[in-house]
Design an enzyme around this catalytic site. Structure first.
Site, PDB file in Angstrom:
ATOM      1  N   THR B 170       0.821  -1.216   0.000  1.00 24.91           N
ATOM      2  CA  THR B 170       0.000   0.000   0.000  1.00 24.91           C
ATOM      3  C   THR B 170       0.853   1.264   0.000  1.00 24.91           C
ATOM      4  O   THR B 170       1.905   1.317   0.633  1.00 24.91           O
ATOM      5  CB  THR B 170      -0.903  -0.015   1.248  1.00 24.91           C
ATOM      6  OG1 THR B 170      -1.784  -1.127   1.145  1.00 24.91           O
ATOM      7  CG2 THR B 170      -1.704   1.269   1.380  1.00 24.91           C
ATOM      8  N   SER B 176      -6.614   0.737  -2.360  1.00 21.48           N
ATOM      9  CA  SER B 176      -7.413  -0.281  -3.037  1.00 21.48           C
ATOM     10  C   SER B 176      -6.899  -0.558  -4.446  1.00 21.48           C
ATOM     11  O   SER B 176      -6.966  -1.687  -4.919  1.00 21.48           O
ATOM     12  CB  SER B 176      -8.869   0.179  -3.105  1.00 21.48           C
ATOM     13  OG  SER B 176      -9.415   0.240  -1.812  1.00 21.48           O
ATOM     14  N   GLY B 209       2.595  -2.628   8.760  1.00 17.54           N
ATOM     15  CA  GLY B 209       2.953  -3.203  10.043  1.00 17.54           C
ATOM     16  C   GLY B 209       4.436  -3.539  10.065  1.00 17.54           C
ATOM     17  O   GLY B 209       5.006  -3.961   9.053  1.00 17.54           O
ATOM     18  N   ARG B 347     -27.818  -9.955  35.050  1.00 22.30           N
ATOM     19  CA  ARG B 347     -28.189  -8.596  35.414  1.00 22.30           C
ATOM     20  C   ARG B 347     -29.701  -8.479  35.562  1.00 22.30           C
ATOM     21  O   ARG B 347     -30.456  -9.027  34.758  1.00 22.30           O
ATOM     22  CB  ARG B 347     -27.712  -7.661  34.307  1.00 22.30           C
ATOM     23  CG  ARG B 347     -28.137  -6.216  34.432  1.00 22.30           C
ATOM     24  CD  ARG B 347     -27.280  -5.503  35.419  1.00 22.30           C
ATOM     25  NE  ARG B 347     -27.550  -4.070  35.492  1.00 22.30           N
ATOM     26  CZ  ARG B 347     -26.997  -3.282  36.411  1.00 22.30           C
ATOM     27  NH1 ARG B 347     -26.168  -3.793  37.308  1.00 22.30           N
ATOM     28  NH2 ARG B 347     -27.265  -2.001  36.425  1.00 22.30           N
ATOM     29  N   GLY B 436     -23.420   1.167  30.905  1.00 22.69           N
ATOM     30  CA  GLY B 436     -22.169   1.831  31.268  1.00 22.69           C
ATOM     31  C   GLY B 436     -21.045   0.836  31.511  1.00 22.69           C
ATOM     32  O   GLY B 436     -19.878   1.103  31.206  1.00 22.69           O
ATOM     33  N   THR B 457     -11.446  -2.135   6.627  1.00 22.73           N
ATOM     34  CA  THR B 457     -10.840  -1.486   5.457  1.00 22.73           C
ATOM     35  C   THR B 457      -9.486  -2.050   5.049  1.00 22.73           C
ATOM     36  O   THR B 457      -9.004  -1.713   3.980  1.00 22.73           O
ATOM     37  CB  THR B 457     -10.693   0.048   5.668  1.00 22.73           C
ATOM     38  OG1 THR B 457     -10.066   0.295   6.927  1.00 22.73           O
ATOM     39  CG2 THR B 457     -12.051   0.738   5.642  1.00 22.73           C
ATOM     40  N   GLU B 459      -6.662  -5.197   4.131  1.00 20.98           N
ATOM     41  CA  GLU B 459      -6.737  -6.413   3.309  1.00 20.98           C
ATOM     42  C   GLU B 459      -7.932  -6.324   2.354  1.00 20.98           C
ATOM     43  O   GLU B 459      -8.644  -7.314   2.135  1.00 20.98           O
ATOM     44  CB  GLU B 459      -6.869  -7.651   4.204  1.00 20.98           C
ATOM     45  CG  GLU B 459      -5.630  -7.971   4.998  1.00 20.98           C
ATOM     46  CD  GLU B 459      -4.582  -8.715   4.177  1.00 20.98           C
ATOM     47  OE1 GLU B 459      -4.955  -9.466   3.258  1.00 20.98           O
ATOM     48  OE2 GLU B 459      -3.380  -8.521   4.447  1.00 20.98           O
ATOM     49  N   ASP B 461     -10.538  -2.954   1.144  1.00 18.79           N
ATOM     50  CA  ASP B 461     -11.643  -2.147   1.656  1.00 18.79           C
ATOM     51  C   ASP B 461     -12.956  -2.883   1.364  1.00 18.79           C
ATOM     52  O   ASP B 461     -13.177  -3.369   0.253  1.00 18.79           O
ATOM     53  CB  ASP B 461     -11.629  -0.792   0.931  1.00 18.79           C
ATOM     54  CG  ASP B 461     -12.816   0.061   1.299  1.00 18.79           C
ATOM     55  OD1 ASP B 461     -12.687   0.867   2.233  1.00 18.79           O
ATOM     56  OD2 ASP B 461     -13.877  -0.096   0.659  1.00 18.79           O
TER      57      ASP B 461
END
Lengths: 711, 711
Positions: B170, B176, B209, B347, B436, B457, B459, B461
């Site tokens: 990229t 892309s 990366g 809960r 929360g 997005t 590998e 988009d």
């Protein structure tokens, strides 16, 4: 038409943000059928500042100062200290005191106060929320739940932040159901004190901003018990930490304990924490006693006789949180969309029919993902303006009646639930629309998403709020029904039956289809009419509410278990009705706002934006309209294609529409929306142009092979 | 029915995770009409481990070790170093070498490798992605794009991580559109080297990366130019940093520069960065030359003649990234849902008809927000199993043909785009469903959401991938059309016209409505039939593809500008068709998997889950079915109420269904799903029970007032 509509699209420069819309009109590949009119960006952005324009502009300028900005990647400890310092600076500016009484140095202007407050989200949502905790909750509880003596005694230190405070309402075990909090405050006439106590772990106060580190006092909500009677939830002013010589918070006071909520999904500049109380003694004078007081001997008195109404009055006085979250969420959507649209107008990807690559804003998929959100954001904005008016008229006392209060609470619930969810979806969509770049923190959107996330569940869980709205719709319906005489009821039932027959039978649809047949354009034109949109949106709310009301009728005569089951079965439908109501509110607010747009060219474009919003709502609920015979399938087919046409017509105005929101680079703080992308694209295209001109460009293997074949 | 279906629901204990489903059967307030059958949780969770059960179980156990867990709140620097160390530990285990050739110490088992790899997401998505960069991209490029000599020479150091590598494909300007990357590698026969060069800023490699800090080499994609001809994108092995004595990365080598991508929305354990090249010399031998080689004199040769096919073959060899993201996304959805369902079963909030508060999983709104997602996650799981099979059969060489490769690429694109988006929505919904508490990092979901965000997005988009799928559907359609003779075509056109008339006219709908009338139950029963669901889903894909194909026909004869415009107008419809195709794939995979569920009780429940998934898809696209006459509005009305019935029937199985995914507390790592909530609720209820029994409980003011009135 004014002359603004005659200005060519190409030459307009961005007057507000400096983010040059280079890509706006360069989409040579695609022909645009522009909407009539032209947005006067400067005029509109001033207009959108609204009723308290100067104060809002000044608060926005503050939010643009780097001293108030979030520093990405800080540890939560650093971030918390920074935000506390920022709050001190705000207190010094006095900007946060507008809602307080003039006798205490405030401005007595609740609307203006919120207008400014919600701008802080552009600086750092943590700052907005920490300020909200201090002045919107802690100090507001003293203001609204305390009597004048208590205000005079406790407010100044809360206002100037010499006492940072927590708003201790929520417990680990009870969030949405505040009436059931388990903390008790039992009056002891011997000492004239309340015994404040946490009976078990689930009753720990939780998620309280300021509680983890900074708060030295708290407004604590507990069941008030005196003389063996529980009078329901009341609020107490309670010092919780020692105050060091420099004014900072020290150790917990005796009987008080707590815990840090730690790292959160966002808002890490706010020190949320837990508190618990082990028989802490609170002087009688520190029960905030506007709506309920206890005499020396333990006699309880209140100006509101009904415990239920008293509880809701107390809670209702704190509605401003919801109002301001609605405005903040709207601002967050704007920032995300302005970043994504600006980038999309500069970014190019994939070869077009010419030599240039295509500006991604020109792609059909990109128009679809962004422009309807721009339209919905305008609706959200205008709806918030109306909400702020309503809030101000109630809280300034201009029009403070039980009815206006109820309207305010319902509207705030409907809009807060809608706009906070919309902001999250929009930030997610805009982040993805920016591709990998959208994931980098330097481009802001992920940071904003993380911080806004909790807006969907705090100050009222959105699902619970929508149920509250739904119940109000039901009671309005029941009230309307009550006024009908037995004769009238019979007539009503017959009419309803006729309506169902009219709307739901294939016969009527066949007739409508016949009327529509072949005339897609006419059908679309019809959908664009304001009255048609209004009728479609209004009828839907009415029909949904009625359907739920009728379905719930058997619950009235059922035993409690069966009744609960019936309610539960229709909970989703009730929430859907509330959402439809919120949609209608927003559409009406948008439509009403159009009348206030004096510039004709701007009004023409915004009317198209309103139509896009209206039709998006219809498209979203198209199945309902079809099933309930409100739209023929012939006409339904035209909704999507008509939306497509509106998108193409609005395409040339996309940049203007987001720029008009008036956020500058100091608010966006996104490298991809700074013009850097346009610069990169221009450099790349210049490079290839020069290479082509030089004659040194390598031949592609593909064209070489093609040439070989031809030879 | 086996005996499992006779076991009472109440006594089943959770066999896999230890998160006792206390709330499961205690919902005294609501009556459940349980689905027939009973999930054998232990059996199902073993079954779901799939084809490489042992390896997957072992990888999942690794992911459960605390050494591999994400430490929340770490700075990105600390996090990056931790993840690098974890990668070294994985390399030492050999778990990450399964896909590599046996002659180099690998396992030659690509399917098993991915099965294990995607489990890492439960430990830390950064670890999954950093490992993915090293072994799935950098080393895989050497494996798939290099010849044996290059594999032997370069792979060992990549495999054992002595050379951490970046995958430099990229660019800032091209994500892309990989074919258009601007980095050039121009062959110089004088020195037998390539001149690797970055011509402008937009051509910097970006988002890589390992590139910011750790990589000492990179596989760099660039336009290969030799003898004046550009042969398209090829991959080069390029050392980029000095290697210090201790093996760590030092300064950039001459001619190479870069930049840190900095803080990201998530995955901060991966050091993404940028690289650029200033006339860097790359030896001829380091062009990875499996699909394209350059002789000493600069002559280019390739086994694949068409440059287009060559490019797609090279890219296709790296499809495993998409496959594994699909699996990882599926796992992330499971974790989010298991946390939310477990919490919802413990809960309680708001009083029920009895003395206890209601378990929130019993609420209609809660069932609606969670159970359809549980069903969709099962569909995602089974579809991924099929994808993994397909991947293995191609990459193990068992069935490696152009057709299977094309199927694999299309399926991977369709499923990756669907499951990553679904995971994000699901994590958002589950976080909100936990209120929360869901926002606290200690409850995991927000952290997982932040990390998974970019899966939508990278590998590929998602929007671009769906267009790729759509184009494949179009070409399949065109291929099918090609086979039709002119006579056949005429017949086909007539049939289509008849079909449209049949499906779209009010007449037919009227007939169907008549047939359905009054018989909601029968209509619903019909919808539950497998064949009905299949027909509805299949017909939709077919009709949508055909509609786009017909709409695009004029583009064939149009000039390029007009053609581009026509394509653009139907881009959204094409993407929608691709989504419909992915839905069908997932539904078919789910249905196919039912046959493999040997335990009858489990199969009965899962069949109901499949029906819920199928009907959810129908409900989601109900407007389409109505407009296109596939469903009458009478029948459409029953879809939602039938889904409601399925939800109630599945309610008692909710905990079993999520427990069967087989993640333990060491994978969930969410305090609210640890049983702590059940403990708190039990303590609270015990307190109130004791208080009631003691006779000391205060009277509520409300009941006191009621009593006074009665008196």
């Amino acid at each position: 038409m004014t002359t603004t509509s005659d200005r060519p699209v190409e030459t307009t420069t961005n007057t507000t943000t400096g983010t040059a819309g280079t890509g706006r009109a360069t989409s040579s590949a695609l022909h645009h059928e522009a909407a009539e009119g032209r947005v006067d960006v400067a005029w509109l952005s001033t207009h959108l500042l609204g009723r308290w324009a100067d104060l809002r502009a000044s608060a926005r300028a503050t939010a643009g100062e780097s001293a108030f900005h979030k520093i990405e990647g800080q540890s939560k400890e650093e971030h918390r200290e920074r935000v506390l310092e920022q709050c001190r600076a705000l207190a010094a500016k006095g900007q946060v005191h507008l809602a307080f009484p003039e006798r205490l140095g405030g401005g007595n202007n609740p609307g203006a106060n919120l207008a400014g407050f919600e701008e802080l989200v552009a600086a750092d949502p943590s700052l907005q929320i920490k300020a909200g905790v201090q002045w919107g909750l802690f100090a507001s509880a003293i203001l609204h739940l305390g009597v004048e003596e208590q205000q005079d005694r406790l407010l100044p230190a809360a206002m100037d932040l010499s006492v940072p405070g927590a708003f201790a309402m929520t417990e680990t075990g009870h969030g949405s159901d505040v009436a059931a909090v388990a903390t008790t405050a039992t009056y002891d006439p011997e000492t004239q004190e309340f015994d404040l106590h946490t009976p078990f772990r689930a009753a720990w106060k939780d998620y309280l901003g300021n509680a983890a580190v900074h708060a030295t006092a708290a407004t604590v909500f507990a069941q008030l018990i005196t003389r063996g009677v529980n009078h329901g939830v009341h609020c107490f002013y309670v010092p919780i930490r020692e105050v060091a010589a420099d004014g900072t918070a020290g150790a917990f006071l005796p009987g008080i304990g707590g815990e840090d909520d730690g790292q959160k999904g966002g808002l890490n500049g706010v020190d949320n924490g837990r508190l618990h109380f082990d028989h802490v003694r609170v002087p009688r004078a520190d029960l905030l006693s506007r709506y309920g007081a206890v005499a020396e001997d333990g006699t309880y008195s209140s100006s509101i006789d009904s415990p239920g109404r008293r509880f809701f009055t107390m809670l209702g006085s704190l509605v401003q949180g919801r109002v301001s979250l609605d405005g903040a969420a709207s601002n967050a959507s704007k920032i995300g969309l302005q970043i994504a649209v600006t980038y999309a107008n500069q970014r190019r990807q994939f070869a077009g029919p010419g030599t240039d690559e295509v500006v991604i804003m020109d792609y059909g998929t990109h128009l679809r993902r962004l422009l309807p959100r721009v339209a919905e954001t305008y609706a959200t904005h205008f709806a918030h303006d109306r909400l702020l008016d309503l809030f101000h008229s109630v809280f300034s006392g201009e029009q403070d009646t039980p009815e206006t209060r109820e309207d305010l609470e319902t509207t705030a619930a409907a809009l807060k639930a809608t706009s906070t969810r919309f902001a999250l979806d929009t930030l997610q969509e805009t982040r993805e629309a920016c591709g990998g770049a959208g994931f980098l923190t330097e481009n802001r959107i992920t940071s904003l998403h993380a911080d806004m996330d909790v807006y969907a569940t705090f100050e009222g869980d959105n699902t619970v709020l929508l149920q509250l709205v739904g119940k109000r719709l039901l009671s309005d319906y029941a009230r309307a029904m009550k006024g009908i005489t037995p004769g009238g009821m019979a007539r009503y039932v017959v009419e309803k039956a006729a309506d169902a027959a009219m709307h739901r039978t294939p016969l009527r649809r066949a007739a409508q289809a016949l009327a529509d047949s072949g005339s897609v354009r006419r059908a679309a034109g019809h959908l664009r009419e304001e009255e048609t949109q209004r009728a479609l949106l209004t009828e839907r709310v009415d029909a949904m509410v009625e359907e739920v009301a009728l379905a719930l009728r058997p619950a009235q005569k059922a035993d409690p278990v069966k009744a609960a089951e019936i309610f539960n079965q229709h909970q989703v439908a009730l929430v859907d009705a509330a959402k439809a109501h919120a949609d209608l509110l927003r559409w009406e607010a948008f439509t009403q706002a159009l009348a206030g747009i004096e510039d004709e060219g701007t009004r023409a474009v915004l009317t198209t934006v309103r139509d896009l919003f209206g039709l998006t709502l219809v498209e979203r609920n198209l199945a309902w309209y079809l099933i309930n015979g409100r739209i023929s399938s012939q006409r339904a087919r035209t909704v999507t294609s008509y939306i497509d046409r509106l998108l193409v017509r609005l395409r040339p105005h996309a940049q203007d529409l987001v720029d008009a929101w008036g956020f500058g680079p100091e608010h966006l703080r996104a490298k991809i929306a700074s013009g850097a992308e346009a610069e990169r694209q221009d450099e790349a295209r210049a490079y290839y142009r020069a290479l082509r001109a030089s004659g040194d460009a390598p031949v592609s293997e593909k064209s070489q092979k093609k040439a070989a074949k031809r030879a």
